[in-house]
Design a protein around this motif. Structure first.
Motif, mmCIF file in Angstrom:
data_model
loop_
_atom_site.group_PDB
_atom_site.id
_atom_site.type_symbol
_atom_site.label_atom_id
_atom_site.label_comp_id
_atom_site.label_asym_id
_atom_site.label_seq_id
_atom_site.Cartn_x
_atom_site.Cartn_y
_atom_site.Cartn_z
ATOM 1 N N LEU A 132 33.769 32.021 27.610
ATOM 2 C CA LEU A 132 33.224 31.507 28.868
ATOM 3 C C LEU A 132 33.478 30.015 29.055
ATOM 4 O O LEU A 132 33.073 29.450 30.069
ATOM 5 C CB LEU A 132 31.703 31.750 28.931
ATOM 6 C CG LEU A 132 31.223 33.202 28.857
ATOM 7 C CD1 LEU A 132 29.701 33.239 28.792
ATOM 8 C CD2 LEU A 132 31.726 33.993 30.057
ATOM 9 N N ARG A 133 34.146 29.382 28.110
ATOM 10 C CA ARG A 133 34.259 27.924 28.134
ATOM 11 C C ARG A 133 34.964 27.427 29.399
ATOM 12 O O ARG A 133 34.523 26.462 30.037
ATOM 13 C CB ARG A 133 35.009 27.451 26.890
ATOM 14 C CG ARG A 133 35.039 25.928 26.747
ATOM 15 C CD ARG A 133 35.690 25.501 25.442
ATOM 16 N NE ARG A 133 37.065 25.983 25.358
ATOM 17 C CZ ARG A 133 37.472 26.900 24.477
ATOM 18 N NH1 ARG A 133 36.619 27.426 23.618
ATOM 19 N NH2 ARG A 133 38.735 27.288 24.469
ATOM 20 N N GLY A 134 36.069 28.058 29.769
ATOM 21 C CA GLY A 134 36.784 27.616 30.956
ATOM 22 C C GLY A 134 35.932 27.707 32.206
ATOM 23 O O GLY A 134 35.952 26.820 33.058
ATOM 24 N N ARG A 135 35.152 28.769 32.303
ATOM 25 C CA ARG A 135 34.291 28.953 33.464
ATOM 26 C C ARG A 135 33.230 27.855 33.543
ATOM 27 O O ARG A 135 32.973 27.299 34.612
ATOM 28 C CB ARG A 135 33.636 30.331 33.393
ATOM 29 C CG ARG A 135 32.822 30.716 34.617
ATOM 30 C CD ARG A 135 32.301 32.141 34.481
ATOM 31 N NE ARG A 135 33.399 33.095 34.243
ATOM 32 C CZ ARG A 135 33.209 34.378 33.999
ATOM 33 N NH1 ARG A 135 31.988 34.867 33.939
ATOM 34 N NH2 ARG A 135 34.246 35.171 33.806
ATOM 35 N N PHE A 136 32.628 27.536 32.391
ATOM 36 C CA PHE A 136 31.551 26.541 32.395
ATOM 37 C C PHE A 136 32.078 25.153 32.703
ATOM 38 O O PHE A 136 31.465 24.410 33.485
ATOM 39 C CB PHE A 136 30.823 26.558 31.048
ATOM 40 C CG PHE A 136 29.661 27.498 31.010
ATOM 41 C CD1 PHE A 136 28.363 27.037 31.104
ATOM 42 C CD2 PHE A 136 29.863 28.865 30.900
ATOM 43 C CE1 PHE A 136 27.286 27.904 31.087
ATOM 44 C CE2 PHE A 136 28.801 29.751 30.880
ATOM 45 C CZ PHE A 136 27.505 29.267 30.974
ATOM 46 N N ILE A 143 36.912 29.620 38.757
ATOM 47 C CA ILE A 143 35.741 30.078 38.006
ATOM 48 C C ILE A 143 35.915 31.538 37.584
ATOM 49 O O ILE A 143 35.589 31.932 36.466
ATOM 50 C CB ILE A 143 34.460 29.931 38.861
ATOM 51 C CG1 ILE A 143 34.230 28.469 39.255
ATOM 52 C CG2 ILE A 143 33.250 30.477 38.112
ATOM 53 C CD1 ILE A 143 33.921 27.557 38.122
ATOM 54 N N ALA A 144 36.476 32.345 38.477
ATOM 55 C CA ALA A 144 36.611 33.779 38.214
ATOM 56 C C ALA A 144 37.741 34.102 37.251
ATOM 57 O O ALA A 144 37.635 35.050 36.464
ATOM 58 C CB ALA A 144 36.817 34.527 39.533
ATOM 59 N N PHE A 145 38.831 33.311 37.276
ATOM 60 C CA PHE A 145 40.040 33.736 36.570
ATOM 61 C C PHE A 145 40.491 32.822 35.436
ATOM 62 O O PHE A 145 41.411 33.187 34.705
ATOM 63 C CB PHE A 145 41.188 33.895 37.566
ATOM 64 C CG PHE A 145 40.995 35.038 38.525
ATOM 65 C CD1 PHE A 145 41.116 36.348 38.103
ATOM 66 C CD2 PHE A 145 40.665 34.800 39.850
ATOM 67 C CE1 PHE A 145 40.931 37.405 38.977
ATOM 68 C CE2 PHE A 145 40.473 35.839 40.739
ATOM 69 C CZ PHE A 145 40.609 37.153 40.293
ATOM 70 N N VAL A 146 39.878 31.653 35.276
ATOM 71 C CA VAL A 146 40.370 30.732 34.247
ATOM 72 C C VAL A 146 40.227 31.314 32.847
ATOM 73 O O VAL A 146 41.049 31.033 31.961
ATOM 74 C CB VAL A 146 39.647 29.371 34.352
ATOM 75 C CG1 VAL A 146 38.164 29.488 33.974
ATOM 76 C CG2 VAL A 146 40.338 28.318 33.490
ATOM 77 N N ASP A 147 39.210 32.155 32.621
ATOM 78 C CA ASP A 147 39.038 32.786 31.315
ATOM 79 C C ASP A 147 39.629 34.193 31.273
ATOM 80 O O ASP A 147 39.585 34.841 30.223
ATOM 81 C CB ASP A 147 37.555 32.844 30.943
ATOM 82 C CG ASP A 147 36.998 31.474 30.586
ATOM 83 O OD1 ASP A 147 37.682 30.736 29.865
ATOM 84 O OD2 ASP A 147 35.890 31.134 31.043
ATOM 85 N N ARG A 148 40.159 34.675 32.373
ATOM 86 C CA ARG A 148 40.806 35.989 32.405
ATOM 87 C C ARG A 148 42.323 35.855 32.363
ATOM 88 O O ARG A 148 43.000 36.461 31.532
ATOM 89 C CB ARG A 148 40.388 36.766 33.662
ATOM 90 C CG ARG A 148 38.899 37.081 33.727
ATOM 91 C CD ARG A 148 38.583 37.863 34.999
ATOM 92 N NE ARG A 148 37.145 38.119 35.148
ATOM 93 C CZ ARG A 148 36.605 38.760 36.166
ATOM 94 N NH1 ARG A 148 37.376 39.229 37.142
ATOM 95 N NH2 ARG A 148 35.303 38.945 36.241
ATOM 96 N N THR A 160 38.904 21.399 32.356
ATOM 97 C CA THR A 160 38.724 22.360 31.268
ATOM 98 C C THR A 160 39.605 21.997 30.079
ATOM 99 O O THR A 160 39.148 21.925 28.930
ATOM 100 C CB THR A 160 39.064 23.784 31.742
ATOM 101 O OG1 THR A 160 38.161 24.155 32.789
ATOM 102 C CG2 THR A 160 38.934 24.784 30.602
ATOM 103 N N VAL A 161 40.873 21.738 30.356
ATOM 104 C CA VAL A 161 41.839 21.502 29.279
ATOM 105 C C VAL A 161 41.512 20.233 28.504
ATOM 106 O O VAL A 161 41.515 20.238 27.261
ATOM 107 C CB VAL A 161 43.268 21.438 29.849
ATOM 108 C CG1 VAL A 161 44.251 20.943 28.785
ATOM 109 C CG2 VAL A 161 43.698 22.799 30.370
ATOM 110 N N ILE A 162 41.218 19.128 29.191
ATOM 111 C CA ILE A 162 41.011 17.874 28.460
ATOM 112 C C ILE A 162 39.722 17.891 27.655
ATOM 113 O O ILE A 162 39.533 17.033 26.783
ATOM 114 C CB ILE A 162 41.029 16.647 29.408
ATOM 115 C CG1 ILE A 162 39.855 16.673 30.389
ATOM 116 C CG2 ILE A 162 42.350 16.547 30.138
ATOM 117 C CD1 ILE A 162 39.788 15.440 31.282
ATOM 118 N N ASN A 163 38.840 18.849 27.910
ATOM 119 C CA ASN A 163 37.614 18.932 27.124
ATOM 120 C C ASN A 163 37.689 19.959 25.996
ATOM 121 O O ASN A 163 36.703 20.158 25.289
ATOM 122 C CB ASN A 163 36.429 19.255 28.034
ATOM 123 C CG ASN A 163 35.918 18.044 28.776
ATOM 124 O OD1 ASN A 163 35.163 17.249 28.236
ATOM 125 N ND2 ASN A 163 36.360 17.888 30.019
#
Length: 469
Positions: A137-141, A306-311, A381-384
């Motif tokens: 879920l990290r990308g979504r958060f 939000i919907a697809f970054v972790d999919r 998301t990526v830089i964190n």
């Protein structure tokens, strides 16, 4: 390396983590959006020079740059949790100074304090979410931070419309204390991240933090994996620039800078001209069009990330967004080229929409939507998530400061660039930057979807021997 088996149970504590990220983004987005509407009242009240107006508008960015750099050490010394709390407190103080300012000098001080608070929060809140959220879920958060920025801008646009008739600029600015106060309240019941607790030698507190947000997981195995990634020594600023971590450092800084250099602020800056060409002739019509075609599209398209970054992953969203942005910029450049051509008509100019104006408006919406589901949220998301645990705080601070620095450069020199090469060529240049960013992502950024932070760190370690061969 320890393999972590994810649990599908959702902890209610994750709601508070999400609220913290959303509120941190909301206070920045609202401040960014509301200043445009407040400037009219500030100018009527204080009659500042053009230079002072530019300072009031842009020095928040400089304050944020400094705040992001300071947050690199701040998050390591007092933790992610207290850094976010202090960022919210500073923002509250700065917003009150702005709203109550008796002159432009005090106003500038308030803008700098607000910027400093925004800078600390922009670094600490996404970092906290990246370390607290489960890998799946990290990308979504973390992407929720960008969603909140767009939502804050939309709220600010609506507030500007409602309060503009009465020139209530002090109320416009003062309302920004609400998300900062809520941020403090949301942060207080939460623990710090397990990564920071382990750095501080507080393993029991680290275990408690993980149990709150990751119910059902093997907490001790998680802690062992995080401890192994930290190593034995406390990292310094020099360690961030060490050769072994150069690859994630370049990726983080590169994406942070490219996010600003691909033209999003330029497109928004020219929105009124685009709306005028599309037939929105009055300032009221243009303001309403800005709210719906930029504000709402920005928010709605961010939900795609939000919907697809972790999919789907980070790379597919970035590739799709950059293609959409680049093509839209080329279309806008062609439309500006057409509209810049002198007309031979002897009749008065018409305020009805031209074909080029309508195409220009559609291209702008495509550009905003493409940015909103790709470079906007995915870069944060990526830089964190790409930096190793030992240097993560300082690495994220450098990338965040680079983002603020690039934003300031674009704001400062954009009009100079337009004067030098023209509108059409400027938008072609932004399209070229999109193409360069595409190649950069393709060559430099590995896919991080579904990996734990410890696995991402090991990924960089494994790549170095491969390069040596």
């Amino acid at each position: 390396m320890t393999t972590i088996t994810p649990s599908r149970r959702r902890s209610p504590w994750l709601f508070f983590v999400g609220a913290v990220v959303m509120l941190a983004g909301l206070l920045f987005g609202y401040d960014q959006g509301v200043i445009g509407g407040a400037l009219h009242g500030i100018e009527d009240t204080f009659h500042p020079s053009t230079l002072v107006v530019e300072i009031i508008t842009s020095w928040v960015t400089l304050g944020a740059l400094v705040g992001a750099l300071v947050a690199g050490s701040m998050t390591e010394r007092i933790g992610r949790r207290w850094s976010i709390i202090w960022a919210a407190i500073l923002f509250t103080i700065g917003a009150l100074v702005e709203a109550l300012a008796p002159n432009t000098g005090v106003m500038i001080v308030g803008r700098l304090v607000v910027g400093f608070g925004v800078g600390v929060a922009s670094m600490a809140a996404p970092l906290y979410a990246a370390e607290m959220a489960p890998a799946r879920l990290r990308g979504r958060f973390v992407s929720m931070y960008q969603l909140a920025i767009t939502f804050g801008i939309l709220i600010a646009d609506i507030v500007d419309q409602v309060l503009s008739s009465g020139s209530q600029w002090r109320l416009m600015l003062g309302l920004s204390v609400l998300p900062s106060i809520l941020l403090v309240l949301a942060m207080f019941p939460l623990p710090d991240s397990a990564t920071w607790y382990l750095k501080a030698g507080r393993r029991d507190d680290a275990a408690g933090a993980l149990r709150k947000v990751r119910p059902g997981e093997d907490v001790q195995a998680d802690l062992d994996g995080i401890a192994a990634s930290l190593g034995e020594s406390q990292a310094t600023w020099r360690e961030v620039f060490a050769a072994r971590w150069r690859a994630p450092l370049v990726v983080g800084i590169g994406l942070a800078v490219f996010q600003q250099l691909t033209g999003v602020n330029a497109v928004i800056y020219y929105s009124d001209k685009i709306f005028a060409a599309a037939g929105f002739s009055t300032p009221a019509q243009q303001t309403a069009a800005t709210t719906w075609s930029i504000g709402v599209v920005n928010v709605v398209a961010t939900f795609i990330a939000i919907a697809f970054v972790d999919r789907l992953g980070r790379r597919p969203l970035l590739f799709a967004g950059l293609i959409g942005m680049g093509l839209a910029l080329l279309v806008m450049a062609a439309c500006f080229r057409y509209l810049e051509q002198p007309t031979t008509a002897t009749s008065p100019p018409s305020h009805s929409p031209s074909d080029a104006g309508v195409i220009l408006l559609v291209a702008m919406v495509v550009f905003i939507a493409s940015f909103a589901f790709s470079l906007g949220p995915v870069v944060w998301t990526v830089i964190n998530e790409i930096y190793p645990a030992a240097v993560r705080g300082r690495g994220v601070a450098i990338a965040t400061a680079a983002n603020w620095g690039a934003a300031w450069l674009v704001t400062r020199f954009f009009l100079t660039l337009v004067d030098a090469i023209g509108q059409s060529a400027t938008f072609v240049l932004f399209a070229v930057v999109c193409a360069i960013t595409y190649v950069f992502v393709w060559r430099r950024l590995p896919e991080t979807r579904g990996r734990t932070l410890e696995q991402i760190q090991q990924m960089w370690v494994d790549r170095e021997p491969a390069k040596a061969r």
